[in-house]
Design a protein around this motif. Structure first.
Motif, PDB file in Angstrom:
ATOM      1  N   UNK A  53      -0.711 -10.858  -1.489  1.00 57.85           N
ATOM      2  CA  UNK A  53      -1.853 -10.792  -1.004  1.00 57.85           C
ATOM      3  C   UNK A  53      -1.780 -10.080   0.548  1.00 57.85           C
ATOM      4  N   UNK A  54      -1.157  -9.218   0.852  1.00 56.33           N
ATOM      5  CA  UNK A  54      -1.050  -8.784   2.381  1.00 56.33           C
ATOM      6  C   UNK A  54      -1.524  -7.591   1.486  1.00 56.33           C
ATOM      7  N   UNK A  55      -2.706  -7.301   2.245  1.00 54.67           N
ATOM      8  CA  UNK A  55      -3.148  -5.651   2.564  1.00 54.67           C
ATOM      9  C   UNK A  55      -3.186  -4.518   3.651  1.00 54.67           C
ATOM     10  N   UNK A  56      -2.539  -3.936   2.905  1.00 57.72           N
ATOM     11  CA  UNK A  56      -2.842  -2.905   3.892  1.00 57.72           C
ATOM     12  C   UNK A  56      -2.735  -1.479   3.596  1.00 57.72           C
ATOM     13  N   UNK A  57      -3.899  -0.979   4.482  1.00 51.43           N
ATOM     14  CA  UNK A  57      -4.525  -0.068   4.878  1.00 51.43           C
ATOM     15  C   UNK A  57      -4.243   1.393   5.101  1.00 51.43           C
ATOM     16  N   UNK A  58      -3.284   1.371   5.265  1.00 51.34           N
ATOM     17  CA  UNK A  58      -2.448   3.480   5.503  1.00 51.34           C
ATOM     18  C   UNK A  58      -1.377   2.654   4.584  1.00 51.34           C
ATOM     19  N   UNK A  59      -0.452   4.293   4.291  1.00 48.92           N
ATOM     20  CA  UNK A  59       0.200   4.965   3.921  1.00 48.92           C
ATOM     21  C   UNK A  59       1.930   4.547   4.710  1.00 48.92           C
ATOM     22  N   UNK A  60       2.162   4.680   5.947  1.00 50.70           N
ATOM     23  CA  UNK A  60       2.935   4.004   6.512  1.00 50.70           C
ATOM     24  C   UNK A  60       2.688   2.383   6.161  1.00 50.70           C
ATOM     25  N   UNK A  61       1.677   1.748   5.959  1.00 48.74           N
ATOM     26  CA  UNK A  61       1.319   0.706   6.676  1.00 48.74           C
ATOM     27  C   UNK A  61       1.544   0.123   4.682  1.00 48.74           C
TER      28      UNK A  61
END
Length: 500
Positions: free
Chosen positions: A473-481
């Motif tokens: 359910x966790x959406x991360x926008x960046x590659x590092x994220x």
């Protein structure tokens, strides 16, 4: 009324409690508290003091403790300073992860009743064997909420012409004191009464916090003096590295680039004000706020799981309701000249990578596992957020009793049904490298880093109390994220009852 303090020393004997309660009653009347609020102040103090005395008092004990009544602009702070004693709960044992703690080692730092009667309650464990309990209650004028605004004149616009269909003239500038009520109205029109930062619904609090520079509010205001958006620096925990947030735009003015202009203006102001850096917390139910932060140079450095109660988002449908996790993003305004950090060996690679992501390369100190604390007692501060069921443990200094102290703090927190606990360790302290693995044995696992001013950067570990996080359910926008997410997930998998 100007800020001042009154100190009262009392023996550990319940017979002296009426003296303190009478002092609180008189002070509260002088300050302008109403009868019902005075009663709550008295009951909360009586409950807290009774617990202190009940588990300390013996017939021959001649020691004393101190209570401080601190008059503040927005209300009354009551501080109880006592010796670091043991509280024995009704049950024989509490379990922290796979560690069994005898009741003789358990210290209750709080009371559900006290927290319900007071507006704010937090605790501080000092290195000299003392515990401080801080209890605060607002004056009524700072508890007047903007309720019923949906029916007031010109509060929530009925305008059906979208701004992108017409030209809107507006400027972005600092909020003036008389505009606080307009800001509260915009918050209400945007979120109803569901916004996480409850202070924003109270105009007098907004005004006072800006006056004290704990909050630096910026508004977007049209050429007809209509406040249409707000953003602010929150400086309550670190004046030199504030959090940027409390951001919202009137629904009918979305889509005109207002928030981008406010972010740009506030970042420019951060440089002028001489801030060391700025951080933000982006929700992870969707990636949009993270993308906006990244656009203005804030880079991901930590993932805080299950940080807030379940949130709802306009025009965004969640697959299923869940507690909200947030990503900490950070931007330096002025880089440190030099800093030596002591990351635990098994996390050093990810920590070095996180620093590189925010544009800084600290010197890495050599771990020394033969090092021991020089003080017998640890200095630890504990704060809880009852609404969001979270707690933060900050280790200021390590003492020889650090593991015992953290275990019993966790026991108390878990007994009070707190969902998520974060422990913050100073990376410039060589003992952080040694004790991180010990905290992980208790059930903590990696979260990330949080840069702070004056070389007080923190390593954050997190603990989930009998609930799981759905990482999908966790959406991360960046590659590092995404890298942080994978790392946190990996290190939570071997912790009993955590994640999935």
């Amino acid at each position: 009324m100007k800020n001042h303090k009154i100190k009262i020393g009392l023996p550990y004997n319940i017979d002296y409690l009426p003296i303190l309660l009478n002092a609180i009653r008189i002070m509260a009347k002088i300050m302008g508290f109403e009868k019902n609020d005075i009663s709550k102040l008295e009951i909360a103090t009586e409950e807290a003091i009774s617990n202190v005395i009940r588990y300390k008092y013996t017939k021959d004990d001649e020691s004393t403790f101190e209570v401080i009544l601190e008059v503040q602009a927005m209300g009354l702070m009551i501080i109880i300073k006592e010796n670091n004693i043991q509280y024995i709960p009704e049950s024989d044992h509490h379990i922290v992860s796979n560690i069994e703690i005898p009741k003789s080692e358990y210290r209750d730092f709080s009371s559900i009743m006290v927290k319900r009667l007071m507006d704010k309650v937090w605790f501080h464990s000092l290195g000299n064997e003392e515990i401080e309990t801080h209890m605060f209650r607002y004056l009524k004028k700072y508890k007047t909420q903007t309720t019923g605004l949906e029916n007031s004149h010109n509060t929530c616009s009925e305008n059906t012409v979208l701004p992108h269909e017409k030209h809107v003239n507006y400027v972005v500038r600092r909020m003036k004191p008389h505009e606080a009520i307009a800001v509260s109205k915009v918050a209400y029109c945007t979120y109803g009464n569901t916004y996480l930062h409850a202070d924003i619904y109270y105009p007098d609090r907004v005004r006072e916090l800006n006056k004290k520079k704990q909050l630096l509010s910026f508004i977007a205001i049209t050429d007809v003096d209509e406040v249409i958006a707000h953003i602010a620096f929150e400086r309550s925990t670190d004046k030199n590295i504030p959090e940027i947030g409390v951001a919202f735009t009137k629904p009918e003015y979305r889509g005109i680039g207002c928030m981008n202009k406010m972010m740009s203006t506030s970042m420019d102001e951060a440089k002028k004000l001489g801030f060391t850096g700025v951080f933000a917390q982006g929700v992870t139910s969707h990636p949009y706020s993270q993308k906006s932060l990244n656009k203005f140079g804030l880079r991901d450095c930590a993932l805080l799981l299950s940080s807030f109660r379940t949130l709802t988002f306009e025009d965004i449908t969640l697959e299923k309701p869940h507690r909200e996790s947030v990503v900490i993003s950070f931007r330096y305004m002025e880089f440190p000249k030099k800093m030596i950090i002591y990351p635990p060996d098994h996390h050093s690679e990810i920590i070095i990578g996180l620093y590189e992501n925010i544009g800084f390369s600290p010197e890495i100190g050599k771990s020394n596992f033969d090092l021991t604390p020089s003080n017998s007692s640890s200095e630890i501060s504990v704060s809880t957020d009852i609404d969001n069921q979270t707690a933060n443990i900050k280790v200021v200094t390590f003492g020889k009793n650090i593991l015992t102290e953290v275990r019993r703090i966790i026991n108390n927190i878990c007994a009070n049904h707190i969902s998520t606990v974060f422990i913050r360790l100073r990376l410039v302290d060589p003992l952080t490298a040694k004790y991180t693995s010990e905290f992980e044995k208790m059930g903590f696992f990696f979260s990330g880093i949080h840069p702070r001013s004056f070389a007080n950067d923190e390593l954050i570990l997190q603990y989930l109390n009998n609930h799981v996080v759905d990482f999908d359910q966790i959406k991360m926008a960046s590659d590092k994220g995404k890298e942080i997410l994978d790392y946190v997930r990996k290190h939570s998998e071997n912790t009993t009852g955590f994640g999935k």
